[in-house]
Structure formats: C-alpha cells, structure tokens
Design an enzyme around this catalytic site. Structure first.
Site, PDB file in Angstrom:
ATOM      1  N   GLU A  27       7.734  -3.187   4.417  1.00 49.95           N
ATOM      2  CA  GLU A  27       7.138  -2.331   5.452  1.00 49.95           C
ATOM      3  C   GLU A  27       7.302  -3.014   6.807  1.00 49.95           C
ATOM      4  OE1 GLU A  27       3.091  -1.213   4.603  1.00 49.95           O
ATOM      5  OE2 GLU A  27       2.853  -0.161   6.512  1.00 49.95           O
ATOM      6  N   ASN A  72       1.455   2.378   5.568  1.00 53.29           N
ATOM      7  CA  ASN A  72       0.710   3.016   6.653  1.00 53.29           C
ATOM      8  C   ASN A  72       1.570   3.180   7.902  1.00 53.29           C
ATOM      9  OD1 ASN A  72      -1.478   2.973   4.931  1.00 53.29           O
ATOM     10  ND2 ASN A  72      -2.379   1.128   5.812  1.00 53.29           N
ATOM     11  N   ASN A 172       2.851   8.712   2.965  1.00 54.50           N
ATOM     12  CA  ASN A 172       2.202   7.565   2.331  1.00 54.50           C
ATOM     13  C   ASN A 172       0.693   7.718   2.374  1.00 54.50           C
ATOM     14  OD1 ASN A 172       2.078   4.598   1.466  1.00 54.50           O
ATOM     15  ND2 ASN A 172       0.892   4.566   3.373  1.00 54.50           N
ATOM     16  N   GLU A 173       0.044   7.527   1.233  1.00 53.81           N
ATOM     17  CA  GLU A 173      -1.425   7.512   1.146  1.00 53.81           C
ATOM     18  C   GLU A 173      -2.074   8.544   2.061  1.00 53.81           C
ATOM     19  OE1 GLU A 173      -2.895   3.457   1.510  1.00 53.81           O
ATOM     20  OE2 GLU A 173      -2.014   2.920  -0.420  1.00 53.81           O
ATOM     21  N   TYR A 244      -4.341  -2.177  -5.887  1.00 54.77           N
ATOM     22  CA  TYR A 244      -4.333  -3.629  -5.657  1.00 54.77           C
ATOM     23  C   TYR A 244      -5.550  -4.232  -6.352  1.00 54.77           C
ATOM     24  CZ  TYR A 244      -0.912  -2.609  -1.981  1.00 54.77           C
ATOM     25  OH  TYR A 244       0.199  -2.198  -1.292  1.00 54.77           O
ATOM     26  N   GLU A 291       3.022   1.055  -5.199  1.00 56.20           N
ATOM     27  CA  GLU A 291       2.340  -0.085  -4.558  1.00 56.20           C
ATOM     28  C   GLU A 291       1.410  -0.683  -5.602  1.00 56.20           C
ATOM     29  OE1 GLU A 291       0.573   0.087  -0.633  1.00 56.20           O
ATOM     30  OE2 GLU A 291       1.987   1.646  -0.013  1.00 56.20           O
ATOM     31  N   GLN A 345       4.070  -6.589  -1.493  1.00 61.41           N
ATOM     32  CA  GLN A 345       5.358  -6.240  -0.941  1.00 61.41           C
ATOM     33  C   GLN A 345       6.366  -7.321  -1.316  1.00 61.41           C
ATOM     34  OE1 GLN A 345       5.140  -4.845   3.129  1.00 61.41           O
ATOM     35  NE2 GLN A 345       3.396  -3.536   2.722  1.00 61.41           N
TER      36      GLN A 345
HETATM   37  O1  AHR Z   1       0.931  -2.669   1.349  1.00 61.75           O
HETATM   38  C1  AHR Z   1       0.009  -2.722   2.399  1.00 61.75           C
HETATM   39  C2  AHR Z   1      -0.639  -1.376   2.695  1.00 61.75           C
HETATM   40  O2  AHR Z   1      -1.411  -1.003   1.590  1.00 61.75           O
HETATM   41  C3  AHR Z   1       0.302  -0.218   2.865  1.00 61.75           C
HETATM   42  O3  AHR Z   1       0.740  -0.099   4.175  1.00 61.75           O
HETATM   43  C4  AHR Z   1      -0.544   0.952   2.497  1.00 61.75           C
HETATM   44  O4  AHR Z   1       0.214   2.018   1.957  1.00 61.75           O
HETATM   45  C5  AHR Z   1      -1.547   0.401   1.521  1.00 61.75           C
HETATM   46  O5  AHR Z   1      -2.848   0.760   1.834  1.00 61.75           O
END
Ligand code: AHR
Length: 497
Positions: A27, A72, A172-173, A244, A291, A345
């Site tokens: 990103e 993001n 995204n999200e 995550y 992700e 990432q």
């Molecule tokens: O990977 C970091 C961030 O985590 C990304 O930009 C977003 O999609 C997620 O919230």
C-alpha cells in the site's frame, strides 16, 4: 510426553491449493513503497529505483500476487496522478494516512516491479472518492491493447504491451466509517455492481473482488456481506475478508487465533451460500482473504503530513511467527473456498521484510512460515484425521494442541505436512499414511526457540529462523516424530512409486 496421531488417506481430498493463496500487499503507506520496494539512490537500486536486495527476498518469500495501491489509501487515490513523466506528477495530501504522496511511483512502476518479482498484480480501484468511470478508465489504461484514449496514453508512457491485470478489488473496507467516503451497504452494493458491469464490458476476463466486512467484529457483519452480495452476486468472483490478530497478554489465547480465522471463513462462506440460494444462482462464490496478519501498532499516533513516515513498523517475535504459521494452516484447510489471500503487508508496514532507509534488509520472524508454505504447499489439500488433546482458551472453548494441514503433490510425489504445536511439552506424534504405500522422510524443519519474544533485528538478523531436525523414525507408511513445545513444523515425505 503427550501423544497425538494423524491419519492421512489418499482418498480424503479437499481441494487443490490455488497459487494465489500466497499473495501479499503493498500500500502507499509509510515506507512500504518509498524506501521499501522503491528507493532510487540506494546502493542496491536498479535503473528503475527498485531495491534489488528487497526484490530477492520477495522472490525468496514466494509471493505470487500483490495487492496495490491500498488499503485505506485507495479510497482517496486518483490513479492518474501516478502516471506520465515523474516531474509533472502532483504532490498530494493522502487523507487516509495523513501523509504527503509524491506520486513518484504509480501503476506502471508497480506492474513493472511485479514482473521482476515474478508475481501477479491484484489492483484495487477507488470506490470512495472515485467513480465507476474512473475505475473503467484505469482498467482501459492497464488492459486494453491500444487504439483507445487511455490505452494510447499508456503506450505513450512507454508501455506498449498491456499490463494484463486479471484481478481487481472493488474498493477497500467500504463498511468502515474510517474509510474516505465510506458507504452504507446498499450504496456500496449498487456502486460496486455498476463498476463491475463497466469493468467486465471493457475486459470480460477480469476477476472481481467485492469488499466484504473488514472484520467479524464489525457491528454490520455479516449483514453488510449479505446486502452487498445481493447486489453483486452475478458480477463478483470473490468476496474479501480482512482480519488482524494481536496478543492481548495471553499467549495460549493468541496461539489459538486460527480458531477465530476458521470461524470467520465459515461465516462468510455461509453468507455467500445463502445469497447463492436466494438469488437462485448456479455460481459458487470464492473468498479472497486479502488482508491478514498479526498487527499491534494500530492505535499509534501518526505524525502528520510527512513523506513516507516510518509508521506501523511492527517488529515480529517468534510467538507472532507461530501465530502466522497457524493462520496459514487454516487458509490451506479452507482451500476449497479461500482461493486467494494476501499477507498484509509485504515490506516495512506490518511486514515480513524490513529495510533500513539507504541500508540493509532483513527477514522478520514471520517470513519463515510463509516462505516454507509458499514453496512446499503445492498440490491437493487433504483432510487429516487428527487425534490430539484440545484445551479451551479465554476466547475459544476448544482448540487443538496440534493444528495441521497436509498437502499431497501427485506430480512430484510428495506429501508435506505443516503443523502448529501450541502445547507446553514435546508431543510424540504418530503419522499413519496408510494408503500411500512406502514413503521416506525428507525433512523436518522446526521454527521454535527458548524465547518466544525473540525478534530479528539488523544486529541479529538470524536470531529466529527454522532449524532442521532428525526426530523421526519409521518406515513404510508409519512414522513417529517428536514435535517440540511451542513450535511450527514442516514435515516433508517422498512417496515411492
Ligand atoms: O493494512 C493496513 C490497513 O488495514 C489497510 O490500509 C486497511 O485496509 C486495513 O484497515
């Protein structure tokens, strides 16, 4: 010593592993691009400014597809800012990460870099501030051969051949209130559907990922996913999942994170299948877990309006690597529906590869389970029958001590097992490969160590790395192996003809 037994039968097959399961993510965030993969002036940068030391670790990691440019970031990004002569590219305020974006690096550079890394591009279009038309323009620029407005600009910019990007994420999200121009599910569903129509008219070969929930903890989960899929089911090829994990002070609980990932996958699968039934569709939708990782530095203060600030640079411990290894096993064991995934990432930002600006590069602890699985988890995922003790943790009522994926490669005649052992003592493991005939053990690699908090740093870049062991005895199709406490294991067997 505790005991466990795993039985693998040739007839109990789940699905082949899609190579895109070993994807990652770059990103425009912190130092992922600038001083990560791209650093003109670095002693090891090539003529494009790509760091060759980083490239060689990316290849060693075995990444097959890389998502770009966000995250993001993408929800405020105008992709046109990143094409054409570098001198005329605008400096912009990136509202997602409160940073300055120089646009020195854009889609052309990324497509070139991916070619050198031997990976495919997973491009994301902006469905925040961006329009369906902008998404269509970007696709025309990247994939149309020539003789149209945007494809001719690509050719003028030095890329005669199209980038031929097959996989595209629709935003995204978009369920997250933090997203630039966040949308309600109905609004996103309609926007994604109309964007998808435009994109598939331009290039019918593209595969599209609709934005699913950004985590099972979202109050709108799984209603968001249902609503969005009801609008997009016929156009979509995948729905995305993001998740995550972090250690909230309880190692046993953290090590069992794979239980949560498995539940999340099953819930999204059930939601997608409900929409399949409701829309009377013949198509079965696949999942893109694009992700996933361990991430601690979520709530840090971000210094405002800097260029490539050193943010979200998590340093990973042995314990984190074991958790990552457990999550990989869960992705493999859901290979029938999870056909694509991205470790978020790739470099510097919550990443397995870590660089110094102008200096060295190291493998973080989490590099190893990913690289080993990317190299050896090729073929058919089997249904292993695992007899082992289970124990509840704070968040999970039951979690096995031995978490396993087994992959049978019919071409190379290999049977490879990946195993997280979250038990507190060595376990003696009996492996029964009954219908495979005669096998010989090729390798037992173990990631473990005396200190679960140990990390790799520039002074001790190999403090944590896998070791080779010879714990196994056996012949024919029955083997006995010892797996140490708190370890991630790769066991490789050759099947005799
Ligand atoms: O990977 C970091 C961030 O985590 C990304 O930009 C977003 O999609 C997620 O919230």
């Amino acid at each position: 010593m505790s005991k466990a037994k795993i039985i693998i039968d040739k007839d109990y097959q789940l699905a082949s592993v899609d190579k895109n399961l070993f994807g990652s993510f770059i990103e425009h965030l912190g130092r992922a691009v600038y001083s990560g993969i791209y650093e003109p002036g670095h002693p090891l940068a090539d003529e494009h400014g790509f760091r060759t030391d980083v490239l060689s670790l990316v290849k060693e990691l075995g990444v097959t597809i890389v998502r770009y440019p966000g995250g993001n970031f993408v929800s405020g990004y105008n992709w046109v800012d990143g094409i054409g002569p570098k001198k005329s590219r605008p400096r912009r305020l990136d509202l997602a990460w409160k940073s300055i974006e120089t646009n020195e690096f854009g889609i052309d550079e990324f497509a070139d870099w991916c070619k050198m890394a031997g990976a495919e591009v997973m491009a994301a279009v902006n469905l925040g501030t961006g329009t369906p038309q902008d998404a269509g323009n970007m696709l025309e620029y990247c994939n149309y051969p020539g003789g149209s407005y945007w494809s001719d600009i690509r050719i003028k910019n030095g890329h005669r051949e199209p980038h031929a990007i097959k996989t595209w994420c629709l935003g995204n999200e978009m369920d997250g209130p933090w997203q630039i121009c966040h949308l309600e599910a109905d609004d996103y569903g309609k926007k994604a559907r109309e964007t998808a129509k435009i994109m598939k008219w331009i290039d019918p070969e593209v595969k599209l990922v609709v934005s699913g929930s950004s985590g099972p903890g979202m109050p709108t989960f799984p209603e968001w996913d249902r609503t969005v899929l009801e609008y997009t089911y016929e156009q979509a090829d995948y729905i995305s999942l993001h998740r995550y994990y972090e250690n909230l002070g309880d190692n046993d609980d953290f090590l069992a994170s794979f239980v949560d990932m498995d539940r999340f996958i099953r819930s999204v699968t059930a939601t997608a299948d409900y929409v399949k039934a409701r829309t009377r569709s013949k198509k079965t939708l696949m999942l893109s877990f694009d992700e996933w990782n361990v991430w601690y530095m979520k709530k840090v203060q971000i210094p405002e309006w800097q260029q490539a600030p050193a943010i979200l640079e998590d340093r990973y411990s042995l314990l984190d690597a074991l958790v990552v290894g457990g999550l990989i096993i869960t992705l493999l064991n859901n290979a029938d529906r999870v056909r694509m995934a991205a470790l978020a990432q790739l470099v510097n930002v919550i990443a397995p590869i870590f660089t110094e600006r102008g200096g060295r590069v190291i493998r973080q602890t989490t590099f190893y389970p990913f690289a080993m699985a990317a190299k050896y988890a090729k073929g058919m995922v089997m249904h292993p029958l695992v007899h082992c003790a289970t124990e509840g943790t704070k968040s999970y009522e039951a979690a096995p001590f031995v978490h396993t994926a087994a992959i049978y490669n019919e071409e190379t005649l290999e049977l490879n097992l990946f195993m997280l052992h979250r038990g507190r003592d060595t376990t003696e493991l009996e492996l029964d490969f009954r219908s495979f005939g005669k096998l010989s053990m090729q390798e037992h690699s173990i990631l473990d160590g005396p200190d679960l908090d140990a990390i790799n740093d520039f002074e001790h870049p190999e403090r944590v790395k896998p070791r080779k062991a010879q714990t196994g005895t056996g012949e024919g199709s029955i083997f006995k192996i010892q797996i140490p406490a708190y370890s991630w294991n790769m066991l490789r067997f050759k099947i005799e003809k």
